[in-house]
Design an enzyme around this catalytic site. Structure first.
Site, PDB file in Angstrom:
ATOM      1  N   TRP A 100       0.830  -1.211   0.000  1.00 11.73           N
ATOM      2  CA  TRP A 100       0.000   0.000   0.000  1.00 11.73           C
ATOM      3  C   TRP A 100       0.857   1.250   0.000  1.00 11.73           C
ATOM      4  CZ3 TRP A 100      -4.328  -0.671  -2.067  1.00 11.73           C
ATOM      5  CH2 TRP A 100      -5.059  -1.837  -1.869  1.00 11.73           C
ATOM      6  N   ASP A 170      -1.606   6.780   6.127  1.00 13.60           N
ATOM      7  CA  ASP A 170      -2.711   5.927   5.687  1.00 13.60           C
ATOM      8  C   ASP A 170      -2.991   4.969   6.847  1.00 13.60           C
ATOM      9  OD1 ASP A 170      -4.374   4.008   4.636  1.00 13.60           O
ATOM     10  OD2 ASP A 170      -3.074   3.480   2.940  1.00 13.60           O
ATOM     11  N   LYS A 194     -12.901  -1.311   7.215  1.00 13.30           N
ATOM     12  CA  LYS A 194     -12.226  -2.290   8.081  1.00 13.30           C
ATOM     13  C   LYS A 194     -12.628  -2.056   9.536  1.00 13.30           C
ATOM     14  CE  LYS A 194      -8.666  -1.970   4.636  1.00 13.30           C
ATOM     15  NZ  LYS A 194      -8.839  -3.167   3.815  1.00 13.30           N
TER      16      LYS A 194
HETATM   17  C1  LIG Z   1      -3.617   0.204   4.043  1.00 12.01           C
HETATM   18  C2  LIG Z   1      -4.526   0.337   2.863  1.00 12.01           C
HETATM   19  N1  LIG Z   1      -4.439   1.446   2.096  1.00 12.01           N
HETATM   20  C3  LIG Z   1      -5.226   1.615   1.024  1.00 12.01           C
HETATM   21  C4  LIG Z   1      -6.152   0.662   0.655  1.00 12.01           C
HETATM   22  C5  LIG Z   1      -7.009   0.895  -0.553  1.00 12.01           C
HETATM   23  O1  LIG Z   1      -8.267   1.238  -0.106  1.00 12.01           O
HETATM   24  P1  LIG Z   1      -9.521   1.434  -1.059  1.00 12.01           P
HETATM   25  O2  LIG Z   1      -9.847   0.101  -1.632  1.00 12.01           O
HETATM   26  O3  LIG Z   1     -10.559   1.957  -0.100  1.00 12.01           O
HETATM   27  O4  LIG Z   1      -9.163   2.429  -2.093  1.00 12.01           O
HETATM   28  C6  LIG Z   1      -6.296  -0.495   1.426  1.00 12.01           C
HETATM   29  C7  LIG Z   1      -7.285  -1.513   1.046  1.00 12.01           C
HETATM   30  O5  LIG Z   1      -7.360  -2.590   1.575  1.00 12.01           O
HETATM   31  C8  LIG Z   1      -5.456  -0.660   2.550  1.00 12.01           C
HETATM   32  O6  LIG Z   1      -5.535  -1.750   3.314  1.00 12.01           O
END
Ligand SMILES: Cc1ncc(COP(=O)(O)O)c(C=O)c1O
Length: 359
Positions: A100, A170, A194
């Site tokens: 991520w 994030d 989550k």
């Molecule tokens: C730490 C993290 N950042 C970003 C995301 C991406 O999120 P989204 O699918 O809401 O764009 C996720 C998705 O699981 C994640 O776990």
């Protein structure tokens, strides 16, 4: 009944779902559901404001911070943050601890100059970087980190010292899983699906000063200031998701708040890590002990075939959502706030029993 270990969308507190169900046809005597109601109604405005206020209280921030409910997931934040806060001739520093944070860096790189100020990739993303391996720029526009890497199962247990550089995080997969003083962050963001509620809403908590520093040349819909000025009602918001976030925040309060949840989360994760560590190598944890995630526990068995057999047996016994992310495979147990201690104890027992029958 199943034990839901999905990584997101994920388990929600049963009390939240039951209240949403009870209020679905007639929200507070209005004769209609939140789903059917104007986002300009007094009822929705109250939902919106209460959820914002509760989040500020949990995060310990005052009126110099703004809470926003946006759409586009955490992924849109990967783009919006540099569009708003990474001007030409500045650089943004990224601490890479998994997929991520890599994605966040790549997306910001389409907007401006980015650099990896630390990366634990060479070791297979099994830890967060120690202070000695972080080389920050002198004056970056901001430093970005991912508090919990959902795919690799790696989490910060202490925040790196970035001095007075603006820190952006994030927190999609561990927000409100433990006490947090958000004042040390310029901005935090999290997809709700989550720990906060359902998919469809993204929470952003940002310093107003930072929000106001963005140029007005970017499209209004992508400017934080637009949403801040409108109290997250600039355009039609994800109203049902925000309502469920509000119910989840109330549930956190009833459950004893963040201290109580953090303690429970520690005990939950310990049950699974003990099953891994006590298996004599049958299960191999991915993260190194000091960086182990309390939210997403990732481990492997000896072969992909053994993992397939384990996952099928687990599924048959009612433990669902345990497959690792498709990009890395293996097994991943996601233990968000709504997962119970009993659920974790049952999974740990199942894991112990599985070792006994297979070895
Ligand atoms: C730490 C993290 N950042 C970003 C995301 C991406 O999120 P989204 O699918 O809401 O764009 C996720 C998705 O699981 C994640 O776990």
């Amino acid at each position: 009944m199943v034990y839901n270990f999905n990584a997101g969308p994920a388990i929600l507190p049963p009390a939240v779902l039951e209240q949403a169900q009870a209020e679905l046809r007639d929200y507070h005597g209005t004769g209609m559901s939140i789903l059917e109601m104007s986002h300009r109604s007094a009822e929705y405005e109250a939902v919106n404001e209460e959820a914002q206020a509760r989040l500020k209280t949990f995060l310990g921030v005052g009126d110099d911070y703004q809470v926003l409910f946006l759409q586009g997931g955490a992924s849109l934040q990967f783009a919006m943050i540099p569009m708003n806060f990474l001007p030409e001739n500045r650089v943004a520093d990224f601490l890479l601890t998994g997929s991520w944070s890599e994605k966040a860096l790549a997306e910001a790189g389409t907007v401006g100059e980015v650099r990896a100020a630390a990366s634990t990739r060479a070791g297979g993303y099994r830890t967060v970087p120690g202070p000695e391996s972080i080389a920050l720029s002198e004056r970056p526009a901001y430093v970005h980190l991912t508090s919990n890497e959902t795919i690799h199962g790696v989490q910060y247990h202490e925040w790196p010292d970035v001095g007075d550089r603006p820190l952006i995080a994030d927190m999609s997969s561990d927000i409100l899983s433990r006490p947090l003083d958000a004042n040390r962050f310029a901005l935090i963001y999290a997809g709700a699906q989550k720990n906060l509620g359902p998919s469809g809403a993204t929470v952003v908590v940002a310093r107003k000063e930072l929000i106001d520093s963005a140029p007005e040349t970017i499209p209004a819909i992508l400017r934080y200031a637009t949403h801040a000025k409108a109290g997250s009602l600039y355009n039609t918001p994800p109203s049902f998701a925000v309502y469920l976030i509000g119910l989840t925040l109330r549930w956190i309060e009833t459950a004893g708040g963040l201290d109580a949840l953090a303690e429970r989360n520690r005990r939950k994760a310990a049950l699974i890590y003990d099953a891994i560590d006590g298996s004599g190598g049958f299960y191999q944890g991915h993260a190194l002990p000091e960086s182990r995630s309390l939210m997403n526990i990732t481990f492997r068995l000896a072969t992909p075939e053994a993992e397939k057999t384990f996952l099928a047996a687990a599924d048959g016994a009612g433990f669902v959502g345990l497959a690792g992310h498709r990009s890395v495979g293996g097994v991943r147990a996601s233990l968000y706030n709504a997962m119970t201690l009993d659920g974790c104890a049952a999974l740990a027992d199942f894991m112990d029993e599985f070792v006994r029958t297979k070895s």
